[in-house]
Design a protein around this motif. Structure first.
Motif, short mmCIF file in Angstrom:
data_model
loop_
_atom_site.label_atom_id
_atom_site.label_comp_id
_atom_site.label_asym_id
_atom_site.label_seq_id
_atom_site.Cartn_x
_atom_site.Cartn_y
_atom_site.Cartn_z
N PHE A 1 0.88 -1.18 0.00
CA PHE A 1 0.00 0.00 0.00
C PHE A 1 0.91 1.23 0.00
O PHE A 1 1.23 1.78 1.04
CB PHE A 1 -0.94 -0.03 1.22
CG PHE A 1 -2.00 -1.08 1.10
CD1 PHE A 1 -1.71 -2.42 1.32
CD2 PHE A 1 -3.29 -0.74 0.75
CE1 PHE A 1 -2.68 -3.40 1.18
CE2 PHE A 1 -4.28 -1.69 0.61
CZ PHE A 1 -3.97 -3.04 0.83
N THR B 1 -4.06 7.63 4.14
CA THR B 1 -5.20 6.71 4.11
C THR B 1 -4.78 5.26 3.89
O THR B 1 -5.45 4.34 4.37
CB THR B 1 -6.19 7.11 3.00
OG1 THR B 1 -5.47 7.33 1.79
CG2 THR B 1 -6.95 8.38 3.37
N GLN B 2 -3.68 5.06 3.15
CA GLN B 2 -3.26 3.70 2.82
C GLN B 2 -2.72 2.95 4.03
O GLN B 2 -2.61 1.73 4.00
CB GLN B 2 -2.21 3.72 1.70
CG GLN B 2 -0.84 4.27 2.08
CD GLN B 2 -0.81 5.79 2.22
OE1 GLN B 2 -1.79 6.47 1.95
NE2 GLN B 2 0.32 6.32 2.66
N PRO C 1 -3.84 2.46 7.41
CA PRO C 1 -4.76 1.46 8.00
C PRO C 1 -5.25 0.44 6.96
O PRO C 1 -5.60 -0.68 7.32
CB PRO C 1 -5.91 2.29 8.55
CG PRO C 1 -5.83 3.61 7.87
CD PRO C 1 -4.39 3.82 7.53
N GLN C 2 -5.27 0.83 5.69
CA GLN C 2 -5.70 -0.12 4.65
C GLN C 2 -4.72 -1.30 4.58
O GLN C 2 -5.15 -2.46 4.45
CB GLN C 2 -5.79 0.58 3.29
CG GLN C 2 -6.92 1.61 3.23
CD GLN C 2 -6.82 2.54 2.02
OE1 GLN C 2 -5.95 2.38 1.17
NE2 GLN C 2 -7.72 3.50 1.96
N VAL D 1 -2.99 -2.42 7.02
CA VAL D 1 -3.24 -3.24 8.22
C VAL D 1 -4.47 -4.11 8.00
O VAL D 1 -4.49 -5.29 8.35
CB VAL D 1 -3.41 -2.33 9.46
CG1 VAL D 1 -3.76 -3.16 10.68
CG2 VAL D 1 -2.15 -1.51 9.70
N GLY D 2 -5.50 -3.54 7.38
CA GLY D 2 -6.73 -4.29 7.11
C GLY D 2 -6.48 -5.45 6.16
O GLY D 2 -7.00 -6.55 6.35
N TRP D 3 -5.64 -5.21 5.15
CA TRP D 3 -5.31 -6.29 4.21
C TRP D 3 -4.57 -7.41 4.96
O TRP D 3 -4.88 -8.61 4.78
CB TRP D 3 -4.44 -5.76 3.07
CG TRP D 3 -4.35 -6.66 1.87
CD1 TRP D 3 -5.07 -6.57 0.72
CD2 TRP D 3 -3.47 -7.79 1.70
NE1 TRP D 3 -4.70 -7.57 -0.14
CE2 TRP D 3 -3.73 -8.34 0.44
CE3 TRP D 3 -2.50 -8.40 2.51
CZ2 TRP D 3 -3.04 -9.46 -0.06
CZ3 TRP D 3 -1.83 -9.52 2.02
CH2 TRP D 3 -2.09 -10.03 0.75
N ASP E 1 -4.75 8.70 10.64
CA ASP E 1 -4.63 7.36 10.05
C ASP E 1 -3.36 6.65 10.51
O ASP E 1 -3.33 5.42 10.58
CB ASP E 1 -4.67 7.44 8.52
CG ASP E 1 -6.10 7.51 7.97
OD1 ASP E 1 -7.01 7.01 8.64
OD2 ASP E 1 -6.29 8.07 6.87
#
Lengths: 422, 337
Positions: A138, A194-195, A197-198, A200-202, A228
């Motif tokens: 990311f 923004t990327q 936490p994304q 982390v989610g992935w 973020d």
């Protein structure tokens, strides 16, 4: 002292606000002699299964492998074979040549915008080398080295930059906001942070599914100030997510020096301490140190030992973007004074010291890179440059807002087509 | 078939989709072991395990941000934002990332996810537990916005939302979780059990997104509304003797414009009824659409019933809430001459 004591209040000093200012402004002579640069090989390398706290001293240190003479020293030496190192050197050279060509293309009016990563090439390239091909990134806008290293076609990158017929994002994104699922490279956002936490989610999803792939999130020093950053750090530690969180500290966020993100008080790697996350601070201009640190964090994440925050300490050698002129806020020669050197020169020196490289081969490499980039550019320009775009296929503008085109968007599409014909 | 209130229907929608699709994951504040502050996720963790339904840190930005990553991986996150009033820390992720991902990547990455959140007033929640911010989301290209008004629709719409390929913000009118509310706060609450819409199939079914429901057919006036206000508006029309066609929009985006247009052209009058603040609200959009498409069929100016343009005041709940009085005045005005 009580509130009822006005005399004591009068004697108190006036409060002052500290607004950070970089040490040098245009016209000053930059002097980095007070910067503490620990010798290469000086830092310990904890086991990849170590408790996070064992890494905490490393958040205020600097993992370095390449010494002044280009030798790889110390516990962090990843002991790479010469072919692997040559591949990294080649990728870094390609990135630099590519950046120069595309910068020039923007100046020639072939596109609207470009961002170079000059001086930071080792970070993305060595990271790509140290991780698996199917791990997920990311990125921010200065990790073009990931794509180059993973073999993404240069022509496709350029088509995106030109928003032409070869751009699979149909001209919707600003130049260099690449995206490629096949190459494990998530769509770059212009909204900073923004990327994080994304990523982390992935990684959480990969763990939920019992997968073996890990994720890496990227952020710059400036954007660590975003909320973020905090939510990513929190979620990563709370769920022990298999993720590497990188801070590329190139010390400049457009015109704001890293002090405005808190660097006067603590390192960015030290943010890890408060979350109980493993943290490393790494010489970002040392490709072998970058490789070793990412390899360490990857092993750690892949074996359920948790996330790692890595600060890559580097210097943004050029402007923020083609829209920026850094001579307006920092001394012109500052990049040349930067004591951690140039990452390409340092890796080249290392290969030479190993007896695996020489000037002739290097010149040939640069020449070949230049030819490769030029050929790619020629191919890309066959499909058009930005100024020729945006007139054909206007209806495509109304696709992909949703899976299906709703009535209101359809009505607007019809009107736009009428405008285009009129 | 069982009798369910809205909470039970929403809970059932989760269970049905989680059982059918192993990629559906549910998380949010207090939703795991405890089952959510409104109990909408009760029992999910027990039934599907702790990695399918789990608690999240108090971080709406983190909840939505990690959901984006999960959707990118291939999961279908269904997240709960505890109150719509708390959604703003996640707003950047929703607007800049979730809504635009399909577009900015030309569908290379899509964001099939549902963001559920209880909204609206009438529960003495004060200004931080009573807001109706749906217009902040209908204004964003790429989001679908759904608001059910009864248990049957809540389950069918939520299943449809979870199965939808696009991101859906799913607003739940919390005032009517346990029973419909006609606006008369001084009268006892009727439980859902007495209503036909509380008959909810146990199994899978969907209420398609983008289709309004004509709650009551009428000849004199079209009332466009959704959520709690469906019940307030229906009661007011009856009390005031207006033969109104009550349309529950159910989905604000995409909007069922055909049903709206047909009804207004039939009745010649239109009243829009929402709970949210007045200026730049979704009611304004509805009024504009009716004006653009039905102007020559209108016999009177289109009227709006809304909340006031103030924050939601705790002690003045019933002076703020668009209840029977405001409805009466609006009905009189729109029905005059």
């Amino acid at each position: 002292m009580s509130d009822a004591d006005p005399q004591a209040r009068r004697n108190a000093p006036a409060l002052t606000l500290h607004v950070p200012e970089p040490p040098y402004r245009p016209g000053d002579t930059p002097d980095f002699s007070s910067l503490v640069v620990p010798p290469a090989g000086a830092t310990a390398r904890p086991d990849t299964t170590a408790e996070p706290r064992e890494t905490f001293p490393l958040t205020d240190a600097l993992v370095r492998v390449l010494d002044e003479d280009g030798r790889a020293v110390g516990a962090w030496d990843p002991k790479l074979d010469p072919d692997t190192i040559r591949k990294m050197l080649r990728d870094m050279v390609i990135v630099r040549v590519f950046d120069d060509r595309m910068y020039r293309a923007q100046r020639q009016g072939k596109t609207s915008f470009y961002m170079k990563c000059t001086g930071e090439e080792a970070i993305a390239v060595a990271t790509a080398g140290a991780m698996h091909r199917d791990d997920m990134h990311f990125p921010t806008y200065r990790q073009q080295g990931l794509l180059v290293s993973r073999g993404y076609p240069l022509t496709k990158m350029m088509c995106q930059i030109y928003s032409n017929a070869g751009d699979h994002m149909k001209g919707r994104q600003l130049p260099i906001m690449y995206s490629d699922k096949e190459h494990g490279f998530f769509s770059i956002s212009g909204n900073l942070g923004t990327q994080y936490p994304q990523a982390v989610g992935w990684a959480m999803a990969s763990a939920i599914k019992g997968d073996s792939r890990i994720a890496m999130g990227w952020i710059g020093d400036g954007a660590t100030a975003e909320g973020d950053f905090h939510s990513a750090m929190t979620f990563a530690t709370v769920y022990n997510a298999p993720v590497i969180l990188a801070v590329v500290n190139n010390q400049w966020a457009i015109s704001s020096f890293s002090g405005l993100a808190g660097a006067e008080r603590a390192t960015f790697a030290a943010r890890a301490v408060g979350y109980g996350m493993a943290g490393l601070r790494v010489d970002g201009n040392d490709a072998l140190a970058v490789y070793a640190a990412v390899q360490w964090a990857s092993e750690r994440a892949r074996s359920n030992n948790g996330p790692t925050l890595i600060e890559f300490f580097t210097y943004r050698a050029e402007g923020h973007s083609t829209s920026d002129d850094p001579t307006g806020y920092r001394p012109a020669g500052e990049a040349q004074q930067w004591p951690l050197g140039d990452p390409i020169a340092r890796l080249r020196q290392h290969l030479v010291a190993l007896g695996e490289w020489d000037d002739e081969r290097h010149d040939a490499l640069v020449k070949q890179a230049d030819a490769e980039v030029r050929a790619a550019q020629k191919e890309a320009e066959k499909l058009g440059i930005l100024s020729e775009q945006g007139r054909e296929n206007i209806e495509s503008m109304f696709e992909d807002v949703y899976a299906d085109v709703p009535w209101n968007v359809a009505e607007q599409r019809d009107q736009a087509l009428k405008e285009a014909q009129g | 078939m069982a009798t369910m209130n809205m909470i039970q229907a929403i809970n059932s929608a989760h269970k049905v989709t989680m059982a059918r699709d192993p990629d559906v994951v549910v998380f949010g504040e207090d939703v795991g072991y405890f089952g959510g502050v409104f109990r909408a996720t009760e029992g999910l963790q027990r039934e599907f395990g702790i990695t399918r339904c789990f608690d999240a840190p108090i971080s709406e930005g983190g909840i939505v941000g990690t959901a984006v990553g999960m959707a990118a991986y291939g999961l279908k996150p269904v997240v709960e934002i505890q109150f719509a009033d708390y959604i703003y820390p996640g707003y950047d992720q929703i607007v800049s990332e979730v809504a635009r991902m399909r577009y900015r990547t030309a569908a290379e990455w899509t964001m099939p996810m549902v963001i559920r959140t209880p909204y609206g007033g009438g529960i003495f929640g004060g200004q931080t537990h009573s807001q109706s911010p749906e217009a902040l989301f209908t204004h964003v290209a790429g989001l679908k916005v759904v608001i059910p008004s009864n248990p049957y629709d809540a389950k069918g719409l939520l299943i449809a939302a979870i199965e939808d390929p696009d991101p859906v913000v799913f607003f739940e009118p919390k005032r009517i979780y346990n029973g419909p509310f006609d606006g008369h706060h001084d009268r006892p609450v009727t439980p859902w059990a007495k209503r036909a819409e509380a008959e909810v199939p146990d199994d899978h079914y969907t209420v398609p997104l983008g289709q309004a429901r004509v709650v009551r057919e009428g000849a004199e006036l079209t009332v466009l509304t959704y959520g709690t206000m469906v019940h307030v508006a229906a009661a007011a029309a009856e009390e005031n003797g207006v033969d109104a066609e009550i349309i529950d929009l159910r989905t604000l985006v995409p909007l069922d414009i055909a049903t709206i247009e047909a009804s207004v052209k039939k009745t010649g009058r239109c009243l829009v009824v929402v709970e949210a603040t007045r200026t730049s609200g979704f009611a304004s959009e509805l009024v504009t659409l009716v004006q653009e498409r039905c102007f020559y069929h209108l016999e009177a100016p289109v009227e709006r019933v809304t909340g006031w343009d103030t924050p939601y005041p705790h002690a003045y709940e019933w002076a703020y809430f668009p209840g029977p009085k405001r409805m009466k005045f609006a009905l009189e005005k729109v029905m005059a001459d």
